[in-house]
Design a protein around this motif. Structure first.
Motif, PDB file in Angstrom:
ATOM      1  N   VAL A  32       0.840  -1.194   0.000  1.00  0.00           N
ATOM      2  CA  VAL A  32       0.000   0.000   0.000  1.00  0.00           C
ATOM      3  C   VAL A  32       0.875   1.245   0.000  1.00  0.00           C
ATOM      4  CG1 VAL A  32      -1.887  -1.173   1.211  1.00  0.00           C
ATOM      5  CG2 VAL A  32      -0.182   0.110   2.534  1.00  0.00           C
ATOM      6  N   LEU A  33       0.242   2.379  -0.279  1.00  0.00           N
ATOM      7  CA  LEU A  33       0.917   3.670  -0.185  1.00  0.00           C
ATOM      8  C   LEU A  33      -0.044   4.664   0.430  1.00  0.00           C
ATOM      9  CD1 LEU A  33      -0.206   5.920  -2.433  1.00  0.00           C
ATOM     10  CD2 LEU A  33       1.043   4.460  -3.991  1.00  0.00           C
ATOM     11  N   PHE A  34       0.515   5.764   0.905  1.00  0.00           N
ATOM     12  CA  PHE A  34      -0.281   6.847   1.488  1.00  0.00           C
ATOM     13  C   PHE A  34      -0.068   8.109   0.685  1.00  0.00           C
ATOM     14  CE2 PHE A  34       0.240   3.970   4.999  1.00  0.00           C
ATOM     15  CZ  PHE A  34      -0.994   3.995   5.606  1.00  0.00           C
ATOM     16  N   HIS A  35      -1.140   8.905   0.608  1.00  0.00           N
ATOM     17  CA  HIS A  35      -1.040  10.224  -0.010  1.00  0.00           C
ATOM     18  C   HIS A  35      -1.740  11.228   0.888  1.00  0.00           C
ATOM     19  CE1 HIS A  35      -1.670  13.571  -2.783  1.00  0.00           C
ATOM     20  NE2 HIS A  35      -0.532  13.153  -3.302  1.00  0.00           N
ATOM     21  N   GLN A  36      -1.004  12.267   1.229  1.00  0.00           N
ATOM     22  CA  GLN A  36      -1.532  13.355   2.058  1.00  0.00           C
ATOM     23  C   GLN A  36      -1.624  14.581   1.167  1.00  0.00           C
ATOM     24  OE1 GLN A  36      -1.898  13.203   5.764  1.00  0.00           O
ATOM     25  NE2 GLN A  36      -3.172  14.927   5.184  1.00  0.00           N
ATOM     26  N   SER A  37      -2.834  15.084   0.982  1.00  0.00           N
ATOM     27  CA  SER A  37      -2.977  16.267   0.139  1.00  0.00           C
ATOM     28  C   SER A  37      -3.940  17.235   0.787  1.00  0.00           C
ATOM     29  CB  SER A  37      -3.496  15.890  -1.245  1.00  0.00           C
ATOM     30  OG  SER A  37      -4.784  15.336  -1.151  1.00  0.00           O
ATOM     31  N   GLY A  38      -3.776  18.488   0.494  1.00  0.00           N
ATOM     32  CA  GLY A  38      -4.679  19.528   0.965  1.00  0.00           C
ATOM     33  C   GLY A  38      -5.049  19.407   2.424  1.00  0.00           C
ATOM     34  N   GLY A  39      -4.909  20.449   3.163  1.00  0.00           N
ATOM     35  CA  GLY A  39      -5.292  20.441   4.568  1.00  0.00           C
ATOM     36  C   GLY A  39      -4.371  19.605   5.426  1.00  0.00           C
ATOM     37  N   CYS A  40      -3.134  19.450   5.010  1.00  0.00           N
ATOM     38  CA  CYS A  40      -2.184  18.646   5.769  1.00  0.00           C
ATOM     39  C   CYS A  40      -1.869  19.345   7.086  1.00  0.00           C
ATOM     40  CB  CYS A  40      -0.917  18.437   4.968  1.00  0.00           C
ATOM     41  SG  CYS A  40       0.333  17.580   5.900  1.00  0.00           S
ATOM     42  N   CYS A  41      -2.590  18.998   8.092  1.00  0.00           N
ATOM     43  CA  CYS A  41      -2.352  19.587   9.403  1.00  0.00           C
ATOM     44  C   CYS A  41      -2.775  18.585  10.455  1.00  0.00           C
ATOM     45  CB  CYS A  41      -3.123  20.897   9.570  1.00  0.00           C
ATOM     46  SG  CYS A  41      -4.885  20.703   9.345  1.00  0.00           S
ATOM     47  N   ASP A  42      -2.484  18.879  11.690  1.00  0.00           N
ATOM     48  CA  ASP A  42      -2.849  17.986  12.776  1.00  0.00           C
ATOM     49  C   ASP A  42      -4.335  17.678  12.691  1.00  0.00           C
ATOM     50  OD1 ASP A  42      -2.531  18.070  16.381  1.00  0.00           O
ATOM     51  OD2 ASP A  42      -2.159  16.463  14.961  1.00  0.00           O
ATOM     52  N   GLY A  43      -4.677  16.432  12.559  1.00  0.00           N
ATOM     53  CA  GLY A  43      -6.078  16.033  12.504  1.00  0.00           C
ATOM     54  C   GLY A  43      -6.573  15.696  11.118  1.00  0.00           C
ATOM     55  N   SER A  44      -5.755  15.824  10.075  1.00  0.00           N
ATOM     56  CA  SER A  44      -6.229  15.491   8.741  1.00  0.00           C
ATOM     57  C   SER A  44      -5.995  14.013   8.448  1.00  0.00           C
ATOM     58  CB  SER A  44      -5.558  16.370   7.690  1.00  0.00           C
ATOM     59  OG  SER A  44      -4.180  16.148   7.686  1.00  0.00           O
ATOM     60  N   SER A  45      -6.682  13.515   7.438  1.00  0.00           N
ATOM     61  CA  SER A  45      -6.624  12.084   7.134  1.00  0.00           C
ATOM     62  C   SER A  45      -5.850  11.810   5.860  1.00  0.00           C
ATOM     63  CB  SER A  45      -8.034  11.519   6.973  1.00  0.00           C
ATOM     64  OG  SER A  45      -8.734  11.605   8.176  1.00  0.00           O
ATOM     65  N   PRO A  46      -4.811  11.003   5.938  1.00  0.00           N
ATOM     66  CA  PRO A  46      -4.138  10.572   4.718  1.00  0.00           C
ATOM     67  C   PRO A  46      -4.976   9.490   4.051  1.00  0.00           C
ATOM     68  CG  PRO A  46      -3.175   9.460   6.589  1.00  0.00           C
ATOM     69  CD  PRO A  46      -4.207  10.410   7.133  1.00  0.00           C
ATOM     70  N   MET A  47      -4.836   9.367   2.764  1.00  0.00           N
ATOM     71  CA  MET A  47      -5.545   8.318   2.030  1.00  0.00           C
ATOM     72  C   MET A  47      -4.583   7.156   1.814  1.00  0.00           C
ATOM     73  SD  MET A  47      -8.581   9.535   1.553  1.00  0.00           S
ATOM     74  CE  MET A  47      -9.328   8.716   0.171  1.00  0.00           C
ATOM     75  N   CYS A  48      -5.096   5.936   1.977  1.00  0.00           N
ATOM     76  CA  CYS A  48      -4.307   4.724   1.810  1.00  0.00           C
ATOM     77  C   CYS A  48      -4.844   3.966   0.598  1.00  0.00           C
ATOM     78  CB  CYS A  48      -4.420   3.869   3.074  1.00  0.00           C
ATOM     79  SG  CYS A  48      -3.471   2.334   3.007  1.00  0.00           S
ATOM     80  N   TYR A  49      -3.956   3.639  -0.330  1.00  0.00           N
ATOM     81  CA  TYR A  49      -4.336   2.964  -1.571  1.00  0.00           C
ATOM     82  C   TYR A  49      -3.430   1.767  -1.819  1.00  0.00           C
ATOM     83  CZ  TYR A  49      -6.371   7.562  -2.615  1.00  0.00           C
ATOM     84  OH  TYR A  49      -7.072   8.735  -2.568  1.00  0.00           O
ATOM     85  N   PRO A  50      -3.912   0.784  -2.604  1.00  0.00           N
ATOM     86  CA  PRO A  50      -2.988  -0.256  -3.058  1.00  0.00           C
ATOM     87  C   PRO A  50      -1.937   0.389  -3.971  1.00  0.00           C
ATOM     88  CG  PRO A  50      -5.278  -0.922  -3.432  1.00  0.00           C
ATOM     89  CD  PRO A  50      -5.291   0.528  -3.055  1.00  0.00           C
ATOM     90  N   GLN A  51      -0.683  -0.019  -3.817  1.00  0.00           N
ATOM     91  CA  GLN A  51       0.342   0.509  -4.717  1.00  0.00           C
ATOM     92  C   GLN A  51      -0.031   0.139  -6.139  1.00  0.00           C
ATOM     93  OE1 GLN A  51       4.464  -0.194  -3.757  1.00  0.00           O
ATOM     94  NE2 GLN A  51       4.122   0.236  -1.596  1.00  0.00           N
ATOM     95  N   GLY A  52       0.154   1.051  -7.050  1.00  0.00           N
ATOM     96  CA  GLY A  52      -0.176   0.818  -8.445  1.00  0.00           C
ATOM     97  C   GLY A  52      -1.579   1.259  -8.811  1.00  0.00           C
ATOM     98  N   GLU A  53      -2.411   1.588  -7.815  1.00  0.00           N
ATOM     99  CA  GLU A  53      -3.782   2.029  -8.102  1.00  0.00           C
ATOM    100  C   GLU A  53      -3.990   3.511  -7.828  1.00  0.00           C
ATOM    101  OE1 GLU A  53      -6.994  -0.430  -6.838  1.00  0.00           O
ATOM    102  OE2 GLU A  53      -5.853  -2.268  -7.189  1.00  0.00           O
ATOM    103  N   PHE A  54      -2.911   4.222  -7.521  1.00  0.00           N
ATOM    104  CA  PHE A  54      -2.976   5.663  -7.343  1.00  0.00           C
ATOM    105  C   PHE A  54      -1.809   6.268  -8.104  1.00  0.00           C
ATOM    106  CE2 PHE A  54      -1.890   9.662  -5.266  1.00  0.00           C
ATOM    107  CZ  PHE A  54      -3.120  10.286  -5.240  1.00  0.00           C
ATOM    108  N   ARG A  55      -2.110   7.216  -8.956  1.00  0.00           N
ATOM    109  CA  ARG A  55      -1.061   7.830  -9.767  1.00  0.00           C
ATOM    110  C   ARG A  55      -0.380   8.945  -8.988  1.00  0.00           C
ATOM    111  NH1 ARG A  55      -2.567   9.357 -15.585  1.00  0.00           N
ATOM    112  NH2 ARG A  55      -1.750   7.304 -15.982  1.00  0.00           N
TER     113      ARG A  55
END
Length: 126
Positions: A28-51
């Protein structure tokens, strides 16, 4: 203090959930975008399924999983170590932690002056 500074870390609870998701979905991999601050949620995806885009940077790895962040967010939070944790709740709609009654959460810890110096010298771990 070691001469390596990690830009991203994970709690034992986060490492356990990463291991559970990896056992079920593979790497898996994680992507943190927009609103990266204490309390935000990173997204977890299977590797290869998120560009990963040209505007994303690799912060490091936790539990074997790469953690990416949007470049603008990474630059805005360059003074902060991101710490993946787990709390009760529902994950993001497309994130692998959704539906498990626990979700990933990003916390932040401001780097010390010594850590910032080491990062400036290139001793930070990608």
């Amino acid at each position: 203090m070691t001469n390596e500074v990690k830009r991203v870390a994970a709690t034992p609870a986060a490492l356990a959930l990463i291991a559970e998701l990896t056992a079920e979905y593979g790497p898996v991999l994680f992507h943190q975008s927009g609103g990266c601050c204490d309390g935000s949620s990173p997204m977890c995806y299977p590797q290869g399924e998120f560009r990963i885009g040209d505007g994303d940077i690799l912060l490091g790895r936790v539990g074997g999983a790469p953690v990416y962040i949007g470049r603008a967010q990474g630059e805005a939070w360059a003074h902060t170590q991101l710490i993946l944790d787990v709390v009760p709740g529902r994950g993001g709609m497309f994130s692998l932690d959704n539906g498990r009654e626990q979700r990933f959460l990003t916390r932040g810890r401001v780097f010390s002056e010594d850590e910032l110096r080491l990062l400036a010298e290139g001793s930070g771990l990608p």
